[in-house]
Design a protein around this motif. Structure first.
Motif, PDB file in Angstrom:
ATOM      1  N   MET A  47     -69.033  58.140  71.242  1.00  0.00           N
ATOM      2  CA  MET A  47     -68.741  58.226  69.808  1.00  0.00           C
ATOM      3  C   MET A  47     -67.456  58.967  69.555  1.00  0.00           C
ATOM      4  SD  MET A  47     -72.435  59.089  68.157  1.00  0.00           S
ATOM      5  CE  MET A  47     -72.058  58.928  66.448  1.00  0.00           C
ATOM      6  N   LYS A 101     -66.083  59.670  65.976  1.00  0.00           N
ATOM      7  CA  LYS A 101     -66.320  59.356  64.576  1.00  0.00           C
ATOM      8  C   LYS A 101     -66.109  60.576  63.693  1.00  0.00           C
ATOM      9  CE  LYS A 101     -69.795  56.042  63.962  1.00  0.00           C
ATOM     10  NZ  LYS A 101     -71.149  55.623  63.654  1.00  0.00           N
ATOM     11  N   THR A 123     -66.857  61.629  59.613  1.00  0.00           N
ATOM     12  CA  THR A 123     -67.483  61.201  58.354  1.00  0.00           C
ATOM     13  C   THR A 123     -67.136  62.204  57.261  1.00  0.00           C
ATOM     14  OG1 THR A 123     -69.302  60.265  59.635  1.00  0.00           O
ATOM     15  CG2 THR A 123     -69.716  60.628  57.278  1.00  0.00           C
ATOM     16  N   ASP A 132     -64.204  55.362  62.435  1.00  0.00           N
ATOM     17  CA  ASP A 132     -64.847  55.112  63.727  1.00  0.00           C
ATOM     18  C   ASP A 132     -63.781  54.588  64.694  1.00  0.00           C
ATOM     19  OD1 ASP A 132     -66.310  54.407  65.889  1.00  0.00           O
ATOM     20  OD2 ASP A 132     -67.744  53.130  64.815  1.00  0.00           O
ATOM     21  N   ASP A 190     -64.457  51.413  66.912  1.00  0.00           N
ATOM     22  CA  ASP A 190     -64.515  50.075  66.326  1.00  0.00           C
ATOM     23  C   ASP A 190     -63.110  49.472  66.325  1.00  0.00           C
ATOM     24  OD1 ASP A 190     -64.696  47.843  64.587  1.00  0.00           O
ATOM     25  OD2 ASP A 190     -66.506  48.713  63.707  1.00  0.00           O
TER      26      ASP A 190
END
Ligand SMILES: NC(=O)c1ccc[n+]([C@@H]2O[C@H](COP(=O)([O-])OP(=O)(O)OC[C@H]3O[C@@H](n4cnc5c(N)ncnc54)[C@H](O)[C@@H]3O)[C@@H](O)[C@H]2O)c1
Length: 329
Positions: free
Chosen positions: A228, A230, A232, A243, A246
């Motif tokens: 991960m 990420k 937020t 992200d 992705d």
């Protein structure tokens, strides 16, 4: 009068240094390279025949032809080498973290300010177009008041033995959190454990609280089943996720949030609207970071701001490390 194409020397030609060499070769006048390893010196001398190669950092720092020095050596050497280069009158780009103690980074920033030089820490993620998008959304008030930010930086490996997950992974998320919120935390707590190598925490959870009341969290680990990367950001009106795993949807904006309908007498309800992904340019963050450093060397932009960012990050890392080690604040 600052040079239009600054002359640059690079110390540390290892895994990360080679990327810096590639970029500065394309963007600046790369004149000198330095590493302790004879094999690396030989291989770089062959690939970059127009550069001088040395094992002696002092030779690089004292080279009158160089405007700027880039440092990508191991972390414990950063402060000493950066100080030596600044004292020799060079602009400095130093990989993250630029120092291991807040006081040391304050000293580098003061030295740079006094001499009118740049001391830029390698906070790569600040140049990621997706992070720039987050900043734009936060600053434009698109999310409403920001309430909390959290970072997930987990994977299985790379298992380090010289620096813990806080210092190895945390710099990235921390630099972004401080950049987005534009505040230094009033509280910084970290908990973690060293499961594999004694004294080197593999899993670290951090909690930060800011004077404005905003809070942040970081989960840093190289013992995790998920890869991960990420960040937020939870706002009162909208929420956004960056992200980096992705390939297409780097940033997703959620039109979700709490609200109070007049007829419910103050009860909180939730609202769900559109979910969408703005287009994020595919520019290489390292290329943008090197360009920014060269612009600062040329006298464009705020040299003192980048050093101040470095001070805030190192100071916070130091507080988190004390908390992790159980040392009272
Ligand atoms: N921004 C990022 O995303 C990112 C990613 C990876 C690494 N880094 C940073 O880059 C730095 C280097 O990491 P790496 O993975 O390339 O390490 P590495 O061990 O692969 O390379 C370091 C190199 O520095 C050389 N060196 C050590 N002391 C020296 C000295 N005094 N003078 C000249 N050369 C010296 C070593 O011989 C080695 O070749 C670290 O600070 C790391 O945190 C940043």
């Amino acid at each position: 009068m600052e040079a239009l194409t600054p002359t640059v020397g690079i110390a540390g030609l290892g895994h990360w240094g080679k990327n810096l060499v590639r970029n500065f070769e394309a963007l600046a006048d790369l004149r000198a390279l330095c590493d302790l390893s004879p094999e690396l010196r030989e291989s770089f001398a062959r690939r970059y025949p127009n550069t001088r190669v040395t094992a002696d950092f002092a030779e690089l720092a004292e080279d009158p032809e160089l405007d700027a020095i880039v440092i990508a050596t191991p972390v414990p050497t950063h402060y000493t080498l950066a100080k030596q280069a600044l004292e020799a009158g060079k602009h400095v780009f130093v990989e993250k973290p630029p120092a291991m103690r807040g006081e040391e980074m304050e000293e580098l920033a003061a030295l740079a300010a006094e001499r009118g030089l740049t001391c830029m820490p390698g906070h790569l993620l600040l140049y990621h177009p997706a992070v720039r998008k987050l900043k734009q959304l936060v600053d434009a008030g698109e999310l409403g008041d920001v309430l909390c930010v959290y970072g997930n930086r987990q994977n299985l490996g790379i298992i380090r033995k010289d620096e813990n997950a806080l210092w190895s992974l945390g710099v990235h998320d921390l630099s972004v959190i401080l950049y987005l919120l534009d505040e230094e935390p009033s509280e910084a707590w970290a908990h973690g454990n060293a499961f594999l190598n004694p004294g080197v925490e593999d899993v670290v959870f951090c909690y930060l609280r800011f004077p404005s009341g905003k809070i942040a969290h970081m989960h840093l680990s190289w013992l995790d089943p998920h890869k991960m990367r990420k960040i937020t950001v939870v706002g009162r009106d909208k929420m956004v996720v960056f992200d980096d795993m992705d390939p297409e949807r780097k940033v997703t904006i959620y039109e979700k949030g709490p609200w109070q309908a007049a007829e419910t007498y103050g009860e909180w309800q939730t609202r769900t609207g559109d979910i969408y992904s703005p287009k994020i340019p595919n520019d290489e963050p390292l290329r943008l970071e090197c360009q920014h450093f060269l612009a600062l060397v040329r006298g464009e932009g705020d040299r003192e701001q980048v050093a101040r960012d470095g001070v805030a990050v190192v100071r916070t890392l130091e507080q988190l490390q004390s908390s992790l080690a159980g040392i009272p604040a």
